[in-house]
Structure formats: structure tokens, C-alpha cells
Design an enzyme around this catalytic site. Sequence first.
Site, PDB file in Angstrom:
ATOM      1  N   HIS A   1      -7.564   0.742   2.589  1.00  0.00           N
ATOM      2  CA  HIS A   1      -6.215   0.936   2.046  1.00  0.00           C
ATOM      3  C   HIS A   1      -5.328   1.852   2.903  1.00  0.00           C
ATOM      4  O   HIS A   1      -4.594   2.689   2.379  1.00  0.00           O
ATOM      5  CB  HIS A   1      -6.289   1.487   0.629  1.00  0.00           C
ATOM      6  CG  HIS A   1      -6.766   0.507  -0.395  1.00  0.00           C
ATOM      7  ND1 HIS A   1      -6.671  -0.864  -0.224  1.00  0.00           N
ATOM      8  CD2 HIS A   1      -7.344   0.702  -1.620  1.00  0.00           C
ATOM      9  CE1 HIS A   1      -7.163  -1.466  -1.301  1.00  0.00           C
ATOM     10  NE2 HIS A   1      -7.580  -0.557  -2.156  1.00  0.00           N
TER      11      HIS A   1
ATOM     12  N   GLU B   1      -3.992  -7.816  -6.983  1.00  0.00           N
ATOM     13  CA  GLU B   1      -3.365  -7.395  -5.740  1.00  0.00           C
ATOM     14  C   GLU B   1      -3.096  -8.608  -4.838  1.00  0.00           C
ATOM     15  O   GLU B   1      -4.029  -9.228  -4.330  1.00  0.00           O
ATOM     16  CB  GLU B   1      -4.266  -6.406  -5.004  1.00  0.00           C
ATOM     17  CG  GLU B   1      -4.717  -5.226  -5.846  1.00  0.00           C
ATOM     18  CD  GLU B   1      -5.928  -4.541  -5.245  1.00  0.00           C
ATOM     19  OE1 GLU B   1      -5.889  -4.197  -4.046  1.00  0.00           O
ATOM     20  OE2 GLU B   1      -6.935  -4.391  -5.966  1.00  0.00           O
TER      21      GLU B   1
ATOM     22  N   HIS C   1      -1.017  -1.597  -6.067  1.00  0.00           N
ATOM     23  CA  HIS C   1      -2.332  -1.372  -6.681  1.00  0.00           C
ATOM     24  C   HIS C   1      -2.211  -0.926  -8.135  1.00  0.00           C
ATOM     25  O   HIS C   1      -2.929  -0.025  -8.585  1.00  0.00           O
ATOM     26  CB  HIS C   1      -3.099  -0.322  -5.873  1.00  0.00           C
ATOM     27  CG  HIS C   1      -4.585  -0.493  -5.896  1.00  0.00           C
ATOM     28  ND1 HIS C   1      -5.345  -0.248  -7.023  1.00  0.00           N
ATOM     29  CD2 HIS C   1      -5.459  -0.882  -4.937  1.00  0.00           C
ATOM     30  CE1 HIS C   1      -6.626  -0.453  -6.740  1.00  0.00           C
ATOM     31  NE2 HIS C   1      -6.719  -0.851  -5.480  1.00  0.00           N
TER      32      HIS C   1
END
Length: 340
Positions: free
Chosen positions: A102, A305, A172
Amino acid sequence: MKRLFGHLNNEPIFEYTIFNQNNHAVSILNYGGIIRKWMAPDRDGHISNIVLGFETIDEYVASSPYFGAIIGRHAGRIDGGTFRIEDKTYSLAKNDGANHLHGGNRGFDRHLWQVEQDDQRLTLTRTSPHMEEGYPGELDVRVTYELTEEGELVITYEATTTETTVCNLTNHTYFQLGRIGETVAAQELTMMADAFAPIRKDSIPTGERIPVEGTLFDFRRPRLLGTGFHKLDEQLEHAQGGYDHPFFLSETDEPQATLFDPDSGRRLTVKTDAPVLVVYSGNQLDGSLTLKEGKIPQYGAICLETQHLPNEINEVTTSSAILSPGETYRTRTTYQVTTD
């Protein structure tokens, strides 16, 4: 509406709230572009929050599992924290065991964004410097959030770069259409996806494309999420007893995913031009996080996502996550909340 949410390193953190005329209100921070609240009515008109979020900036800094944040430069994991572009290898932070996750130690979720508000639309911008977290090129990013009268939150991502780089952005948000503090096991997921990407034990996609037919990953018809929790299935075990998998979406003008909570009557649809939907069913939530509404159990929320395939940069020679100068990265996702 804009209000002071707190301070971080002497910098003010603001919360912006956009409303529609049908009792929806979405609150977003300039820190991480975080969707902190989405107030929405149930079938009886009772209004409550349908996403997980903290009450203070200190909690986001200390213990947030990416609640509601913009994820970048690259959503998901990158094997070994390295990738190659044009015969040059780039090394990234290894912030998830031996892998990159991420965007690194300080991804887009941990930066302040510039915000402009225009009625029911927020425009967030920031420039990611060359070699930030190891990524080449200066990346100019623009993310817009727009709330429509139909209960749609439309998120548009755009980016340009000064050097060839990788770019794979998502949001997210952890959705809980029922009561925060309960699980999503009794909620129904439907998805227009004929195949999914299996993952290794470290959650890196293997690069394979597996048909969902005859598996616990077949959501082409409505299925309770809980029917896949804690099952004796190698893929679910790799994800700590639930889903943390990319699904390859069908190309269609219709919403590609629907989440329905029978108790509240809330229905969330997802429509996107991104090729992949990563479904994460909150497997790593363990009751240690306490929000205003109470403790959050395992499977206490679900993330949907939209993005490109994680680690694709290391699997194929022409990854869709590669962005070159003169090109514009652009994806659009619409989350719509209605009631039955």
C-alpha cells in the site's frame, strides 16, 4: 462544511462534509483523503454511519488499518519490494514482511492533501516527489469525491508523471451496512467476476487466473459472506480465514458488485472502469480496535477496492500499472447506497 479535526505535527487537520438532499453525509479528512464517515438511512429512515472510522487524528496515526484512505502509489503488495522498469530495478520499503504494501511506510494514506470544496464535490491534490518511498518520477495526483442526490459517491483518480513509474490507486474504506461492532457474515455479496487471482501464504497474487466456478469464490449469484469464513480451503487459509483476493471484473455498463444487508435493507453497489476488485473481509480485525460504536470483531467490515492487479508489475511485461510521461492515469469508481 469544514471543521477542524485536530493537529498533526502542528499542522491543522480538517474534516470536510458533503451532503445530499436524501439524508446522506460523507465526511472526508485532508489527512490521507480518509472517508471517515458516511451517514446513510436504512429502510426505516434511521440514519447511521456505514463505514469504520476513528474520532481523533492520533488514532489514525497510531493504529489505523488504512481506514477509508487513498492508497498509493501502488495498492496491494509488491513481491520483495522491488520492480523493474526499462531494465532498471527499483527498491521499495518492505513494510509487510519481505514485501511492499500500500505505498510503503508513508504512503498516500499518511500525507496531507490540498482540498477544494465545490458544493457536493471535493477535489484533493498532492505531488508525490521523485523517489518518494522508492518510486521514480514526480507524480501529480488528483482525487475527486462527489456525492450525488442518488446516494452515489463517485471517486475519480487522475495522475501524471515526469518519469516512467507505476501507479495503482484505490480507496480502502471499510463498509459495514448493518450495525458497527457486528460482523458482515450475514451480508450478501454479488459480483460479476468469472475468475479470481489466487494468493500465496504472504498474500502476493500468484499471477494465475482461476475460474470461480465450483469454488467458494463464486459470487455470480448472491451469497452470504459467512459461507466462506473459516472454511477448510487453502486460499481462505492464506488470507487468515476469509477473503483478501483480487477478482477479475466483467466489462459491463452495470454495477459489477453488490453488497446487501438484509437487516437494515441497505444495498451498496460498485461500478468501476478498473479491471480488478480486491475483496477484503476484515480477516485481520481482531477486536483490539475500539471505535465510538464499540469493539470491531474479525469480519467486522468489508473493503471493496477497485484497482489494477497487485504485483502485476512483476508478473507481466506490459503491466497496466505502468504510467509514462505524457500519459494520464485515470480511473473512476461509483459506490451507491440505496435501501430495499
